[in-house]
Design a protein around this motif. Sequence first.
Motif, PDB file in Angstrom:
ATOM      1  N   ASP A 183       0.799  -1.227   0.000  1.00 36.36           N
ATOM      2  CA  ASP A 183       0.000   0.000   0.000  1.00 36.36           C
ATOM      3  C   ASP A 183       0.831   1.275   0.000  1.00 36.36           C
ATOM      4  O   ASP A 183       0.325   2.346   0.352  1.00 36.36           O
ATOM      5  N   VAL A 184       2.094   1.177  -0.400  1.00 34.21           N
ATOM      6  CA  VAL A 184       2.941   2.367  -0.380  1.00 34.21           C
ATOM      7  C   VAL A 184       3.154   2.895  -1.795  1.00 34.21           C
ATOM      8  O   VAL A 184       2.915   2.197  -2.784  1.00 34.21           O
ATOM      9  N   SER A 185       3.627   4.121  -1.888  1.00 35.00           N
ATOM     10  CA  SER A 185       3.923   4.735  -3.177  1.00 35.00           C
ATOM     11  C   SER A 185       5.191   4.121  -3.775  1.00 35.00           C
ATOM     12  O   SER A 185       5.993   3.507  -3.066  1.00 35.00           O
ATOM     13  N   PRO A 186       5.395   4.278  -5.079  1.00 35.02           N
ATOM     14  CA  PRO A 186       6.630   3.772  -5.694  1.00 35.02           C
ATOM     15  C   PRO A 186       7.888   4.343  -5.047  1.00 35.02           C
ATOM     16  O   PRO A 186       8.881   3.626  -4.897  1.00 35.02           O
ATOM     17  N   ASP A 187       7.849   5.616  -4.649  1.00 40.38           N
ATOM     18  CA  ASP A 187       9.025   6.208  -4.011  1.00 40.38           C
ATOM     19  C   ASP A 187       9.337   5.542  -2.671  1.00 40.38           C
ATOM     20  O   ASP A 187      10.498   5.277  -2.348  1.00 40.38           O
ATOM     21  N   VAL A 188       8.298   5.285  -1.893  1.00 36.25           N
ATOM     22  CA  VAL A 188       8.502   4.630  -0.603  1.00 36.25           C
ATOM     23  C   VAL A 188       8.984   3.197  -0.812  1.00 36.25           C
ATOM     24  O   VAL A 188       9.880   2.711  -0.102  1.00 36.25           O
ATOM     25  N   ARG A 189       8.420   2.508  -1.805  1.00 39.06           N
ATOM     26  CA  ARG A 189       8.876   1.134  -2.094  1.00 39.06           C
ATOM     27  C   ARG A 189      10.346   1.128  -2.492  1.00 39.06           C
ATOM     28  O   ARG A 189      11.100   0.245  -2.082  1.00 39.06           O
ATOM     29  N   ASP A 190      10.744   2.111  -3.265  1.00 41.43           N
ATOM     30  CA  ASP A 190      12.163   2.210  -3.626  1.00 41.43           C
ATOM     31  C   ASP A 190      13.015   2.434  -2.373  1.00 41.43           C
ATOM     32  O   ASP A 190      14.110   1.874  -2.248  1.00 41.43           O
ATOM     33  N   GLY A 191      12.503   3.263  -1.467  1.00 44.47           N
ATOM     34  CA  GLY A 191      13.213   3.484  -0.209  1.00 44.47           C
ATOM     35  C   GLY A 191      13.318   2.217   0.618  1.00 44.47           C
ATOM     36  O   GLY A 191      14.341   1.964   1.268  1.00 44.47           O
ATOM     37  N   MET A 192      12.279   1.399   0.581  1.00 44.74           N
ATOM     38  CA  MET A 192      12.303   0.119   1.281  1.00 44.74           C
ATOM     39  C   MET A 192      13.366  -0.808   0.687  1.00 44.74           C
ATOM     40  O   MET A 192      14.113  -1.463   1.419  1.00 44.74           O
ATOM     41  N   LYS A 193      13.449  -0.844  -0.638  1.00 41.94           N
ATOM     42  CA  LYS A 193      14.451  -1.692  -1.293  1.00 41.94           C
ATOM     43  C   LYS A 193      15.859  -1.252  -0.926  1.00 41.94           C
ATOM     44  O   LYS A 193      16.731  -2.085  -0.639  1.00 41.94           O
ATOM     45  N   THR A 194      16.077   0.054  -0.936  1.00 44.51           N
ATOM     46  CA  THR A 194      17.394   0.578  -0.593  1.00 44.51           C
ATOM     47  C   THR A 194      17.749   0.263   0.853  1.00 44.51           C
ATOM     48  O   THR A 194      18.881  -0.144   1.154  1.00 44.51           O
ATOM     49  N   ALA A 195      16.788   0.436   1.754  1.00 47.67           N
ATOM     50  CA  ALA A 195      17.033   0.163   3.173  1.00 47.67           C
ATOM     51  C   ALA A 195      17.333  -1.311   3.400  1.00 47.67           C
ATOM     52  O   ALA A 195      18.235  -1.663   4.172  1.00 47.67           O
ATOM     53  N   PHE A 196      16.594  -2.181   2.742  1.00 48.70           N
ATOM     54  CA  PHE A 196      16.823  -3.625   2.875  1.00 48.70           C
ATOM     55  C   PHE A 196      18.210  -3.993   2.381  1.00 48.70           C
ATOM     56  O   PHE A 196      18.961  -4.716   3.054  1.00 48.70           O
ATOM     57  N   ALA A 197      18.583  -3.483   1.202  1.00 48.31           N
ATOM     58  CA  ALA A 197      19.888  -3.797   0.621  1.00 48.31           C
ATOM     59  C   ALA A 197      21.023  -3.248   1.482  1.00 48.31           C
ATOM     60  O   ALA A 197      22.052  -3.908   1.665  1.00 48.31           O
ATOM     61  N   THR A 198      20.845  -2.049   2.017  1.00 44.55           N
ATOM     62  CA  THR A 198      21.878  -1.453   2.860  1.00 44.55           C
ATOM     63  C   THR A 198      22.091  -2.290   4.119  1.00 44.55           C
ATOM     64  O   THR A 198      23.231  -2.556   4.531  1.00 44.55           O
ATOM     65  N   ALA A 199      20.996  -2.725   4.738  1.00 43.43           N
ATOM     66  CA  ALA A 199      21.112  -3.552   5.935  1.00 43.43           C
ATOM     67  C   ALA A 199      21.794  -4.888   5.622  1.00 43.43           C
ATOM     68  O   ALA A 199      22.582  -5.387   6.429  1.00 43.43           O
ATOM     69  N   CYS A 200      21.519  -5.453   4.457  1.00 46.13           N
ATOM     70  CA  CYS A 200      22.189  -6.701   4.062  1.00 46.13           C
ATOM     71  C   CYS A 200      23.695  -6.492   3.947  1.00 46.13           C
ATOM     72  O   CYS A 200      24.490  -7.342   4.384  1.00 46.13           O
ATOM     73  N   ARG A 201      24.090  -5.380   3.374  1.00 51.95           N
ATOM     74  CA  ARG A 201      25.529  -5.091   3.264  1.00 51.95           C
ATOM     75  C   ARG A 201      26.155  -4.924   4.648  1.00 51.95           C
ATOM     76  O   ARG A 201      27.277  -5.389   4.893  1.00 51.95           O
ATOM     77  N   TYR A 202      25.428  -4.270   5.544  1.00 51.37           N
ATOM     78  CA  TYR A 202      25.946  -4.127   6.899  1.00 51.37           C
ATOM     79  C   TYR A 202      26.073  -5.482   7.592  1.00 51.37           C
ATOM     80  O   TYR A 202      26.976  -5.678   8.427  1.00 51.37           O
ATOM     81  N   GLU A 203      25.186  -6.421   7.285  1.00 47.87           N
ATOM     82  CA  GLU A 203      25.298  -7.751   7.887  1.00 47.87           C
ATOM     83  C   GLU A 203      26.604  -8.419   7.461  1.00 47.87           C
ATOM     84  O   GLU A 203      27.303  -9.024   8.282  1.00 47.87           O
ATOM     85  N   TRP A 204      26.957  -8.306   6.166  1.00 50.09           N
ATOM     86  CA  TRP A 204      28.250  -8.845   5.719  1.00 50.09           C
ATOM     87  C   TRP A 204      29.385  -8.120   6.428  1.00 50.09           C
ATOM     88  O   TRP A 204      30.350  -8.751   6.896  1.00 50.09           O
ATOM     89  N   MET A 205      29.290  -6.801   6.508  1.00 52.08           N
ATOM     90  CA  MET A 205      30.342  -6.010   7.139  1.00 52.08           C
ATOM     91  C   MET A 205      30.512  -6.379   8.611  1.00 52.08           C
ATOM     92  O   MET A 205      31.633  -6.372   9.144  1.00 52.08           O
ATOM     93  N   PHE A 206      29.421  -6.723   9.276  1.00 46.82           N
ATOM     94  CA  PHE A 206      29.492  -7.075  10.692  1.00 46.82           C
ATOM     95  C   PHE A 206      30.289  -8.365  10.884  1.00 46.82           C
ATOM     96  O   PHE A 206      31.160  -8.453  11.763  1.00 46.82           O
ATOM     97  N   PHE A 207      30.009  -9.380  10.063  1.00 39.90           N
ATOM     98  CA  PHE A 207      30.789 -10.617  10.135  1.00 39.90           C
ATOM     99  C   PHE A 207      32.247 -10.359   9.779  1.00 39.90           C
ATOM    100  O   PHE A 207      33.161 -10.888  10.411  1.00 39.90           O
ATOM    101  N   ASP A 208      32.468  -9.529   8.773  1.00 36.30           N
ATOM    102  CA  ASP A 208      33.833  -9.257   8.333  1.00 36.30           C
ATOM    103  C   ASP A 208      34.613  -8.493   9.397  1.00 36.30           C
ATOM    104  O   ASP A 208      35.802  -8.756   9.620  1.00 36.30           O
ATOM    105  N   ALA A 209      33.951  -7.535  10.054  1.00 39.46           N
ATOM    106  CA  ALA A 209      34.628  -6.780  11.113  1.00 39.46           C
ATOM    107  C   ALA A 209      35.029  -7.698  12.257  1.00 39.46           C
ATOM    108  O   ALA A 209      36.113  -7.548  12.837  1.00 39.46           O
ATOM    109  N   ALA A 210      34.154  -8.647  12.595  1.00 42.97           N
ATOM    110  CA  ALA A 210      34.486  -9.610  13.650  1.00 42.97           C
ATOM    111  C   ALA A 210      35.668 -10.475  13.235  1.00 42.97           C
ATOM    112  O   ALA A 210      36.563 -10.761  14.035  1.00 42.97           O
TER     113      ALA A 210
END
Length: 242
Positions: A183-210
Amino acid sequence: MSAAQPFGDLAWSATAEVRAAIDTHPFLLGLRDGTLPRATFVGYLVQDAHYLVGYARALAACAAQATEIDDISFWAWSAHDAIVVERSLHEAQLADVPAVEASPTCTAYLSFLGATAGRGCYPVLAAALLPCFWIYQDVGLRLTEDLAPSGHSYQEWIATYGDPLFTAATERARNIVDKVAEDVSPDVRDGMKTAFATACRYEWMFFDAAWRGETWPAFGPTNGRATTTATTNDAIEADSHG
């Protein structure tokens, strides 16, 4: 967006390369076969304890921004559960470990979640929180399948994320995010995709930092240049030997 392709499925597929890098990271490979150095694992747990407190705050913010009663209840319960896990980590694994500040990667990840919460866009925040559920559930299930019957050094940690209750919580988070995305606008959906992808990258970075025993640089008093310092893992290893 077609009914056959919920937001989560699309976001999961779009992050396939990041997730493949997580699966093949030396930290996870060491967890899988039990060869991960103990100091490296303890260093990870120290940072995870920092992370869980900040993650709980972001989950609580998500509960505050949600509008459906069941969704509010889920995010609030998840925030409480994150704190319970953090306390159990300290009691069971970190009671004798010296205090260490949050690493640069942990700080950056939590800053991202805090900034996302501060924007006040509930769908984007929910999408940013989902990878921590989903990636750990995915990794945990597959590590559980590879787990030897007994004697594995990290069996207890693996069992936590391969547990059916955690799988159920992950499915609930996925369903909430999928529903919100409808039920969100295309802009908000794009923001959701970006946020999801960014968090995934941080998950890799967290394991790598450890894995690297990442610490903040230390600077010399006279020339302002960064100096070489022992890693978090070195400090933990030294402390364990008195």
